[in-house]
Design a protein around this motif. Sequence first.
Motif, short mmCIF file in Angstrom:
data_model
loop_
_atom_site.label_atom_id
_atom_site.label_comp_id
_atom_site.label_asym_id
_atom_site.label_seq_id
_atom_site.Cartn_x
_atom_site.Cartn_y
_atom_site.Cartn_z
N UNK A 83 67.46 68.94 78.88
CA UNK A 83 68.50 68.43 79.27
C UNK A 83 68.79 67.69 80.78
N UNK A 84 67.85 68.31 81.50
CA UNK A 84 68.07 67.98 83.04
C UNK A 84 66.75 67.23 83.34
N UNK A 85 65.73 67.04 82.63
CA UNK A 85 64.61 66.25 83.18
C UNK A 85 65.21 64.85 83.32
N UNK A 86 64.42 63.90 84.23
CA UNK A 86 64.93 62.61 84.44
C UNK A 86 64.48 61.63 83.23
N UNK A 87 65.38 60.77 83.03
CA UNK A 87 65.06 59.73 82.07
C UNK A 87 64.19 58.49 82.81
N UNK A 88 63.10 58.13 82.16
CA UNK A 88 62.15 57.04 82.71
C UNK A 88 62.44 55.72 82.27
N UNK A 89 62.91 54.74 82.99
CA UNK A 89 63.14 53.61 82.65
C UNK A 89 61.83 52.57 82.97
N UNK A 90 61.25 51.82 82.13
CA UNK A 90 60.24 51.03 82.25
C UNK A 90 60.86 49.58 82.67
N UNK A 91 60.22 49.13 83.75
CA UNK A 91 60.71 47.69 84.18
C UNK A 91 59.36 46.91 84.53
N UNK A 92 59.30 45.94 83.84
CA UNK A 92 57.90 44.76 84.20
C UNK A 92 58.42 43.91 85.39
N UNK A 93 57.55 43.81 86.34
CA UNK A 93 57.71 42.92 87.48
C UNK A 93 56.33 41.68 87.26
N UNK A 94 56.94 40.72 87.15
CA UNK A 94 55.63 39.84 86.83
C UNK A 94 55.10 39.19 88.15
N UNK A 95 53.72 39.23 88.60
CA UNK A 95 53.16 38.86 89.77
C UNK A 95 53.76 39.32 90.97
N UNK A 115 48.32 46.06 86.30
CA UNK A 115 46.90 45.39 85.46
C UNK A 115 46.33 44.42 86.62
N UNK A 116 44.99 44.17 86.44
CA UNK A 116 44.42 43.35 87.35
C UNK A 116 44.17 42.08 86.72
N UNK A 117 44.16 40.89 87.16
CA UNK A 117 43.72 39.61 86.52
C UNK A 117 42.31 39.53 86.49
N UNK A 118 41.53 40.26 87.16
CA UNK A 118 40.35 40.41 87.24
C UNK A 118 39.84 41.71 87.17
N UNK A 119 38.90 42.22 86.45
CA UNK A 119 38.44 43.57 86.36
C UNK A 119 37.43 43.92 87.33
N UNK A 120 36.88 43.14 87.77
CA UNK A 120 35.65 43.48 88.73
C UNK A 120 35.93 42.61 90.25
#
Length: 305
Positions: free
Chosen positions: A70-82, A102-107
């Motif tokens: 009942x008391x835990x916070x509700x997490x809202x997911x929001x996507x911000x591009x670039x 996430x990365x555009x290049x993994x290395x």
Amino acid sequence: MKTLQREYFFLIVRIRLNQIKSSIKKAVIDLNLFKHYPSNDRQIRYQRYATRLYLILIVISVGSLSVYHLIRKRIQRKTILNPSLSKYLELSQINSIDLYCPCTSISTSYSTLISIEVHYHQLCSSYLVSSRWIAYSNSISRILGDLYDYRNHAGNQFQTLSMFCEQAQQIMNNSLSIFLKTNLFSLQVIRKNQLKSQLDSAIEDWKSSKINQFISTIDLIRNTTQGNQLMNRLNIFFQFPDDVRTILEPRIYGDCNCAFFASLCSTPMEIFAYSYILLIENFYVGCYLIDALLLSTLECFYNKI
């Protein structure tokens, strides 16, 4: 008449309620979820205690989970591009645990993240390892003079020091270019403190491996020389007893015999000038050039007179 009927009705209800109450009380008291047969009275009593404790713990657990839900916070997911770097840092301060970028290049190579400047011992940039000083030291050599004379050994000692410095520089230059080309792999942006920790660990491992490589090379030379008891042109390990015999005998430095303690035998160099002897402190000659050099401090070249 109606009054009597009403009182009779309430009396019946009261009796029924008391009976139900007594039945429930008896059922609760006699409730035993852990009963087994055969059991004596004492065992049955402890089984009922365990049942009550078990039910209390279940109620507490269910109640705690309900309250948390009942008391835990509700997490809202929001996507911000670039997002920009400043925006990412702002979001990481708000909630760094659930932030995912996430990365555009993994290395990416270490060279894009860090720069390394290698600093060598001041000796490697001093005049003591310069070609002019080594040539001068060799020019004053007195091979036919006393074994401990500085002029017999200085050129070789400084030549060896110069070789060590060149080897260290070569190892570091070659390995540094390879290290900076190493890639760091990550699917998402790494937090600043975590990135710093990873880079520091990688640098320390690289430094440790190069130091061990340098030491291993010197140890290989020492072990090969000592294991085969190789001679050198200065004849500091073996000696000829006289001009007639050609038998080779190990030299003795003080009370130390090169045949038994070759890596430990050494003595300070001296400069002989007729009847005058000048002792050079902490600059040694011994059975093997490298071992004597490693014992030396070269402080005589830095002390002010």
